[in-house]
Enzyme design. Sequence first.
Site, PDB file in Angstrom:
ATOM      1  N   SER A 296     -33.208  52.707  19.806  1.00 38.97           N
ATOM      2  CA  SER A 296     -32.949  51.572  20.116  1.00 38.97           C
ATOM      3  C   SER A 296     -33.646  50.306  20.022  1.00 38.97           C
ATOM      4  O   SER A 296     -33.382  49.366  19.659  1.00 38.97           O
ATOM      5  CB  SER A 296     -32.469  51.684  21.764  1.00 38.97           C
ATOM      6  OG  SER A 296     -31.250  52.516  21.408  1.00 38.97           O
TER       7      SER A 296
ATOM      8  N   GLY B 103     -29.514  38.668  22.618  1.00 39.43           N
ATOM      9  CA  GLY B 103     -28.682  38.130  23.939  1.00 39.43           C
ATOM     10  C   GLY B 103     -27.238  37.841  23.437  1.00 39.43           C
ATOM     11  O   GLY B 103     -26.883  36.558  23.162  1.00 39.43           O
TER      12      GLY B 103
ATOM     13  N   ARG C 192     -24.872  49.096  14.228  1.00 42.47           N
ATOM     14  CA  ARG C 192     -24.093  50.365  14.361  1.00 42.47           C
ATOM     15  C   ARG C 192     -24.081  51.018  13.275  1.00 42.47           C
ATOM     16  O   ARG C 192     -24.088  52.506  13.201  1.00 42.47           O
ATOM     17  CB  ARG C 192     -22.781  49.715  15.037  1.00 42.47           C
ATOM     18  CG  ARG C 192     -21.609  49.637  14.182  1.00 42.47           C
ATOM     19  CD  ARG C 192     -20.286  49.246  14.909  1.00 42.47           C
ATOM     20  NE  ARG C 192     -20.334  48.339  16.113  1.00 42.47           N
ATOM     21  CZ  ARG C 192     -19.942  47.045  15.849  1.00 42.47           C
ATOM     22  NH1 ARG C 192     -19.248  46.701  14.918  1.00 42.47           N
ATOM     23  NH2 ARG C 192     -19.752  46.480  17.084  1.00 42.47           N
TER      24      ARG C 192
ATOM     25  N   GLU D 122     -22.668  48.881  21.542  1.00 42.65           N
ATOM     26  CA  GLU D 122     -22.497  48.407  20.186  1.00 42.65           C
ATOM     27  C   GLU D 122     -21.000  48.575  19.834  1.00 42.65           C
ATOM     28  O   GLU D 122     -20.746  49.033  18.640  1.00 42.65           O
ATOM     29  CB  GLU D 122     -23.342  49.066  19.212  1.00 42.65           C
ATOM     30  CG  GLU D 122     -24.831  49.079  19.563  1.00 42.65           C
ATOM     31  CD  GLU D 122     -25.460  47.991  18.565  1.00 42.65           C
ATOM     32  OE1 GLU D 122     -24.715  47.296  17.859  1.00 42.65           O
ATOM     33  OE2 GLU D 122     -26.716  47.397  18.645  1.00 42.65           O
TER      34      GLU D 122
ATOM     35  N   PHE E  54      -5.601  44.281  20.353  1.00 42.41           N
ATOM     36  CA  PHE E  54      -6.568  43.469  21.410  1.00 42.41           C
ATOM     37  C   PHE E  54      -5.702  42.440  22.162  1.00 42.41           C
ATOM     38  O   PHE E  54      -6.278  42.294  23.379  1.00 42.41           O
ATOM     39  CB  PHE E  54      -7.711  42.745  20.493  1.00 42.41           C
ATOM     40  CG  PHE E  54      -8.573  43.813  19.893  1.00 42.41           C
ATOM     41  CD1 PHE E  54      -9.636  44.338  20.485  1.00 42.41           C
ATOM     42  CD2 PHE E  54      -8.493  44.053  18.325  1.00 42.41           C
ATOM     43  CE1 PHE E  54     -10.433  45.041  20.155  1.00 42.41           C
ATOM     44  CE2 PHE E  54      -9.118  45.142  17.914  1.00 42.41           C
ATOM     45  CZ  PHE E  54     -10.121  45.446  18.607  1.00 42.41           C
TER      46      PHE E  54
END
Lengths: 395, 250
Positions: A97, A136, A254, A374, A394
């Site tokens: 990571s 961020g 990813r 991710e 969605f």
Amino acid sequence: MASKFQGVDFYQTDGLLSEEERAIRDTVREWADDNVIPVIGEAYVAGKFPMQLVPGMAELGLFGANLPEEYGCAGLNNVAYGLIMQELERGDSGVRSFASVQGALVMYPIYAFGSEEQRKKWLPQMASGKVIGCFGLTEPDYGSNPAGMITVAKDTKDGWVLNGAKMWITNGSTAQVAVVWAKTGALDEPESIRGFIVPTDTKGFSAKDQKGKLSLRASDTSELVLQDVHVPKDAILPKSGGLKSPLMCLTAARYGIAWGAVGAAMACYDEAVSYAKQRVMFDKPIGGFQLQQARLADMLTEITKAQLLCVQLGRLKDEGKSTPQQVSLAKRNNVNMATDIARETRRLLGANGILAEYQAMRHLANLESVYTYEGTHDVHTLILGQEITGLSAFN
Amino acid sequence: MKIAVCIKRVPDSETRVKIAADGKSLDEAGVKFVLNPYDEFAVEEALRRKEQAGAGEVAVFCLGPAAAQETIRTALAMGADRGVLLSVDKIPADPLESAKVLAAELKSSSWDLILFGRMAIDDYNTQVGTLVAELLDLPCVSAVSHLDIEGAKGVAEREIEGGIEVVDFPLPAVLTTDKGLNEPRYPALKGIMAAKKKPLDIKPVQPGTGTLEIAALTPPPARKEGRIVGEGAGAVGELVRLLREEAKVL
């Protein structure tokens, strides 16, 4: 001394790799054997990222390894980059990571969306590990739905003023620089999202270590607070625009995760096989019992499939043909299978499986985070669902 | 500093080797080959000497099959400047024949140092380095675990039974390197990528057959299964009795 990790190669997938790719994989594998494996169990229990690994990682050239050499990076292809992630995560997900965030989430956006001055200023320092970065995007109330973010950047005559909070930020307390995503327009305008390079010692910027983690313990996870943080006009990443930009970073990261999960799975499988051959119960090694053999056969099968998926995805990416949906499929499949393998290894090891002395439970706990970060497993399911049907689930 | 390093391609010590059908060679299928670990000390030492001198050349020489190019590239990835493969189908069993081929190649240029690993981990012969020194009529220090070089003079330390032997020698010289001399570097990723662009000459050679022939290879006898006598202090008496009467080691 523990014997060196030999990897898993049931289908001669090594033959799909070039000599350089194998050499890179073997070098990182050996480095991880010598440097990560001996310290990681303790670091995990202590809840600390092993910072002493950073100079060695930088010296090898692991940070932003697939970015061009003119910025101090190794200029590798994506398969080699993936193999690096695989071997790092074979050590620990926290170590992978760290490298993922540094390379794919901070160096990559500076490379892809930054000005030439920004690239020249930041990339060589980050490749050499002198500057650590964090990314961020996620906010306390906006994880799977980053378009809803409420962090804002206001354009003033002497620069930008940022306000907001970011959550679950890997390297957040360690970093000297943050790439922060914020809306430059109204809150209902996700197309106004832009990236900003924010030195973490800027007034109004603070990071707080996320306490009480039972996963990714050998990793710095923090909350960032930006309160009237002033940065100059040229802190903006000029070529970033809309939510697409941070999502491109996540696709890049990813991709590495899909490979990393194979590393964690191989570490567990390796441990499971060696334990099954040695542990004697009812007067014979437990590997001689059908139930354990079924476990091991399933593990080997899943790892082999995931390896082939990764190599082909990497080749497509190198040819510029991979799609974000293909990356979603690989992340979703590989992290899920690695989590299953870690859990089955934990169980095969019986009571010993819960100890930090073995790897399985640490990987299992880590992978539960990787399953969620991710792009959660579920979101990738919906991305594929949309790809298949043309209908979005969605909204 | 102009340094030649002679290296060998050997099976990884972690690999489980199998004896081939002919009963006198290894079955190479599925075996991973690596740069001989003792040769890594030699490559590392050469690189450090060149780096300290600020100039010079590190050339690696390898007698071996075509696949040994990969072994040479490992050394190039660590930082060596160029490589030469003395290409053979099979490395001769007789170390003198290997040494003759290497010496003939090395003779064609002048070197400040010629380095070898103390031994190869496949045949454990510990001979080729010293034989090359003899053939080239150069001073030789074997199994060097510490090295100082000042101008054209060197001081080497060798670990011997119960102590350390300190040897003065003039350059040029042949040294064979032992564990403890240095900590070999990992090849950096950029080094791995650069290795393919460095010169690698392939020269077919025909070593003599020599006087040595491998008659047969056999695996060591399988170890008998262990036995747990008991646990704790109470088991000591029985353990001592067994060691004395059964194993007869006390």
